[in-house]
Design an enzyme around this catalytic site. Structure first.
Site, PDB file in Angstrom:
ATOM      1  N   GLU A 121      16.528  39.795  14.157  1.00 18.33           N
ATOM      2  CA  GLU A 121      17.071  38.437  14.062  1.00 18.33           C
ATOM      3  C   GLU A 121      17.790  38.075  15.363  1.00 18.33           C
ATOM      4  O   GLU A 121      17.637  36.969  15.899  1.00 18.33           O
ATOM      5  CB  GLU A 121      18.032  38.374  12.866  1.00 18.33           C
ATOM      6  CG  GLU A 121      18.425  36.971  12.467  1.00 18.33           C
ATOM      7  CD  GLU A 121      19.359  36.966  11.248  1.00 18.33           C
ATOM      8  OE1 GLU A 121      19.444  37.977  10.522  1.00 18.33           O
ATOM      9  OE2 GLU A 121      20.011  35.927  11.032  1.00 18.33           O
TER      10      GLU A 121
HETATM   11  N1  LIG Z   1      27.069  21.956   8.858  1.00 15.83           N
HETATM   12  C1  LIG Z   1      26.033  22.711   8.517  1.00 15.83           C
HETATM   13  N2  LIG Z   1      26.263  23.854   7.846  1.00 15.83           N
HETATM   14  C2  LIG Z   1      25.203  24.607   7.503  1.00 15.83           C
HETATM   15  C3  LIG Z   1      23.884  24.238   7.851  1.00 15.83           C
HETATM   16  N3  LIG Z   1      23.043  25.198   7.403  1.00 15.83           N
HETATM   17  C4  LIG Z   1      23.824  26.113   6.815  1.00 15.83           C
HETATM   18  N4  LIG Z   1      25.127  25.771   6.872  1.00 15.83           N
HETATM   19  C5  LIG Z   1      26.273  26.526   6.368  1.00 15.83           C
HETATM   20  O1  LIG Z   1      26.600  27.522   7.318  1.00 15.83           O
HETATM   21  C6  LIG Z   1      26.854  28.770   6.700  1.00 15.83           C
HETATM   22  C7  LIG Z   1      25.956  29.816   7.305  1.00 15.83           C
HETATM   23  O2  LIG Z   1      24.609  29.470   7.038  1.00 15.83           O
HETATM   24  P1  LIG Z   1      23.402  29.910   7.964  1.00 15.83           P
HETATM   25  O3  LIG Z   1      23.836  29.840   9.356  1.00 15.83           O
HETATM   26  O4  LIG Z   1      22.225  29.130   7.557  1.00 15.83           O
HETATM   27  O5  LIG Z   1      23.283  31.441   7.586  1.00 15.83           O
HETATM   28  P2  LIG Z   1      22.249  32.182   6.623  1.00 15.83           P
HETATM   29  O6  LIG Z   1      20.914  32.169   7.251  1.00 15.83           O
HETATM   30  O7  LIG Z   1      22.324  31.654   5.266  1.00 15.83           O
HETATM   31  O8  LIG Z   1      22.898  33.610   6.663  1.00 15.83           O
HETATM   32  P3  LIG Z   1      22.277  35.016   7.145  1.00 15.83           P
HETATM   33  O9  LIG Z   1      21.363  35.448   6.083  1.00 15.83           O
HETATM   34  O10 LIG Z   1      23.489  35.858   7.310  1.00 15.83           O
HETATM   35  O11 LIG Z   1      21.570  34.787   8.455  1.00 15.83           O
HETATM   36  C8  LIG Z   1      26.642  28.553   5.215  1.00 15.83           C
HETATM   37  O12 LIG Z   1      27.906  28.436   4.604  1.00 15.83           O
HETATM   38  C9  LIG Z   1      25.893  27.260   5.110  1.00 15.83           C
HETATM   39  O13 LIG Z   1      26.280  26.526   3.985  1.00 15.83           O
HETATM   40  C10 LIG Z   1      23.669  23.005   8.572  1.00 15.83           C
HETATM   41  O14 LIG Z   1      22.551  22.633   8.915  1.00 15.83           O
HETATM   42  N5  LIG Z   1      24.792  22.294   8.866  1.00 15.83           N
END
Ligand SMILES: Nc1nc2c(ncn2[C@@H]2O[C@H](COP(=O)(O)OP(=O)(O)OP(=O)(O)O)[C@@H](O)[C@H]2O)c(=O)[nH]1
EC number: 3.6.1.15
Length: 604
Positions: A217
């Site tokens: 990743e």
């Molecule tokens: N503002 C904003 N927050 C987001 C977005 N996508 C995800 N989040 C939030 O950011 C946090 C981390 O999400 P991601 O970065 O998508 O991480 P992930 O892929 O779910 O996590 P890993 O499996 O650890 O990689 C979560 O609490 C989500 O709710 C986005 O497009 N905008």
């Protein structure tokens, strides 16, 4: 001295003289002229070949600018030469599908495919996100394909139907799935591999649905951003936008910090010879270094990159909050037991949480245990409470969890922070972009100290980013303190480090590790294209070099022919002179013999 005019060849003024005293020097001059012109032409040809396929730096910059503008336009789904690819990122907090496309490879084996995110008719990126993460299917894996159906149907509606069969689909799962037992992971993946091909016609096989490691990743995120920034371009120094970025003939790459919901990644390029390490450190470093070739051919070693990459499972923003709550709950209940207190056991005697905004109430539940909490918004106290969760060791060479960290030259490096690094700085604080430690700390501290009622009112008034939701508001204080601690205490970034950008879009492209993943997975496709091109051109290759294709060669041929004509004319003229001289005594003889007969008087 005779004057020979070449006016039949050149404009009237282009003439020069050749002495007629002796024919030998004249011929030598002509040969020298021929030799000189041939050398000149050869030089021009060589220069032309050197630049074959390469344009000037200015042209390149203009091409790059045009490409960036083009990236924002709707994708031409009528174009039969476009290829498509799908990547589903199954993260801990949700799943998203990204649709990418690329034109035929440009034929330069040094270049990767020009992969871009697809844009719909309204020029909006084709991406769809669903919540929660796929790991919620752990106990009902037979429905995993139902969970992903909305994403794939969405992609199927955007990719032209005639292209479905040749469109690769990659389903790549991250930390949420990594945290499940392997048996459950395999059951979910098996259901996807079995059921999805029944419904969707994409190019999809068992190897294309996997739980990727945190290291992968991190590397994919690193590839994605460096590709978008053009740091894999191998160009002349003169061509570089910032020549100081060039290191040993190639551009300086940027490092990445990627904090998701459950895991955290750091990746940056390291020089081949790092400073002297102890044998243990040497061993640890080997595990944390990824060496890979982005060239489409193993022989192209200029595309070999050596990247330090580490992943920290449980260090993502949401998971870190859970670990923090576990810590608080255990410590509070222990203290209660030891000191006879009743902290957090009822709403009117809550645990005062320094990491939540002032006045926000919450309930932490673990098994049958419950802890009532109320925010007191104390940024400094929050940071201090997070320190044990970093699990640092005493050595300066180690980062989080006591893991060895390859040295970073903080005076000559550049980093990009993604996901939580961007959301924490932008969603509510609105200072995403260039990161400045003291500014961020001040803004985060102010946020933490605000009353929850004020924050919710501001949220209702639309003062925060459209991406900010209640979850963000609630945990912003905690997450910003966590991000700050990880960056400065964990990874040892100086508080005033000036070269960190937090970002989601770069050049208006959404930079996600998924872009790096598809670039890496398709890196051999250019080779296939090049081979096909090679076969196609096998017959035409000579023709390509022929005078019809190359105008220098064409002019060279004409000049050679004309020079040959000139030489021939010179030779004729010489022969003619010789004959004239040889025939003069004959004429006299003829006069002597004939004159008496016809009664002509010769001489005075
Ligand atoms: N503002 C904003 N927050 C987001 C977005 N996508 C995800 N989040 C939030 O950011 C946090 C981390 O999400 P991601 O970065 O998508 O991480 P992930 O892929 O779910 O996590 P890993 O499996 O650890 O990689 C979560 O609490 C989500 O709710 C986005 O497009 N905008």
């Amino acid at each position: 001295m005779a004057r020979i005019s070449f006016s039949f060849l050149c404009p009237a003024s282009w003439y020069f003289t050749v002495p007629t005293v002796s024919p030998f020097p004249r011929q030598r001059v002509a040969f020298l002229g021929l030799f000189f012109i041939s050398c000149l032409l050869l030089l021009m040809l060589i220069m032309d070949f050197r630049h074959w396929g390469a344009s000037s730096p200015r042209d390149r910059q203009y091409e790059r600018y045009l490409a960036r503008v083009g990236d924002l336009e709707a994708t031409d789904t009528e174009d039969p030469d476009l290829n498509y690819g799908l990547v589903v990122d199954c993260g801990s907090s949700g799943s998203r599908i990204f649709v990418y496309f690329w034109p035929r490879h440009n034929g330069n084996p040094h270049d990767l495919l020009d992969i871009k995110q697809m844009r719909d008719r309204n020029s909006q990126p084709v991406v769809k996100k669903i919540k929660p993460g796929i790991s919620v299917m752990a106990d009902t894996p037979e429905h995993a394909s139902d969970y992903l159906r909305p994403l794939l149907s969405f992609a199927a509606a955007h990719v032209p139907v005639r292209k479905h069969k040749e469109t690769p689909l990659y389903i790549l799962c991250t930390a949420g799935m990594r945290l499940l037992p392997e048996r459950k992971q395999l059951a979910i993946l098996a259901d996807l591999v079995k059921d999805l091909p029944l419904e969707f016609d994409f190019l999809f096989s068992q190897s294309q649905a996997e739980v990727i490691s945190g290291k992968q990743e991190g590397v994919y995120a690193w590839i994605g951003i460096n590709f978008v920034l053009g740091r894999f371009d191998h160009e002349d120094e003169a061509d570089a936008e910032a020549p100081q970025e060039l290191v040993t003939g190639r551009r300086r790459t940027v490092g990445i910090l990627d904090m998701g919901g459950a895991s955290l990644q750091i990746a940056y390029e390291v020089p081949t010879s790092t400073s002297v390490l102890s044998p243990q450190e040497e061993e640890a470093a080997k595990i944390l270094l990824a060496e890979f070739n982005l060239g489409c051919d193993v022989q192209h070693t200029e595309h070999v990159y050596r990247v330090y990459v580490t992943t920290f499972l449980g260090f993502g923003g949401n998971f870190a909050r859970q670990r923090y709550e576990d810590l608080v709950l255990n410590e509070t209940l222990n203290n209660n037991r030891l000191l006879g207190h009743k902290t957090g056991l009822s709403p009117d005697n809550p645990f005062l949480d320094p990491c939540l905004p002032v006045g926000l109430t919450d309930v932490v539940e673990r098994n049958s245990q419950v802890l009532h909490v109320r925010g007191r918004g104390d940024w400094a106290a929050c940071g201090a409470m997070l320190s044990p969760l970093l699990a640092r060791s005493n050595t300066s060479q180690a980062s989080l969890n006591g893991i060895y960290q390859s040295p970073i030259d903080f005076n000559n490096s550049e980093f990009y922070g993604f996901s939580e690094f961007f959301y924490c700085t932008e969603d509510v604080l609105r200072i995403g972009g260039r990161y400045h430690g003291p500014t961020f700390a001040k803004a985060a501290q102010d946020y933490c100290g605000m009353a929850w009622s004020v924050l919710t009112q501001r949220f209702k008034n639309g003062l925060f980013s459209s991406h900010a939701d209640e979850h963000r508001l609630k945990y912003q204080c905690f997450k910003s303190a966590w991000m700050y601690q990880v960056l400065h205490e964990g990874f040892h970034f100086p508080y005033d480090y000036p070269n960190l950008q937090t970002a989601q879009l770069v050049y208006d492209r959404e930079v996600q590790w998924t872009l790096g993943a598809i670039l890496y997975k398709t890196r051999f496709l250019p080779l296939r294209d090049l081979r096909q091109e090679g076969v196609r051109q096998a017959h035409g290759s000579w023709f390509r070099l022929s005078f019809v294709y190359n105008h220098y060669l064409f002019f060279a041929c004409i000049l050679v022919v004309l020079l040959a004509i000139i030489l021939y004319l010179l030779r004729l003229r010489r022969i003619h002179h010789r004959q004239t001289r040889a025939s003069a005594p004959l004429n006299l003889l003829w006069i002597e013999e004939v004159a008496p007969i016809i009664g002509v008087q010769v001489g005075p």
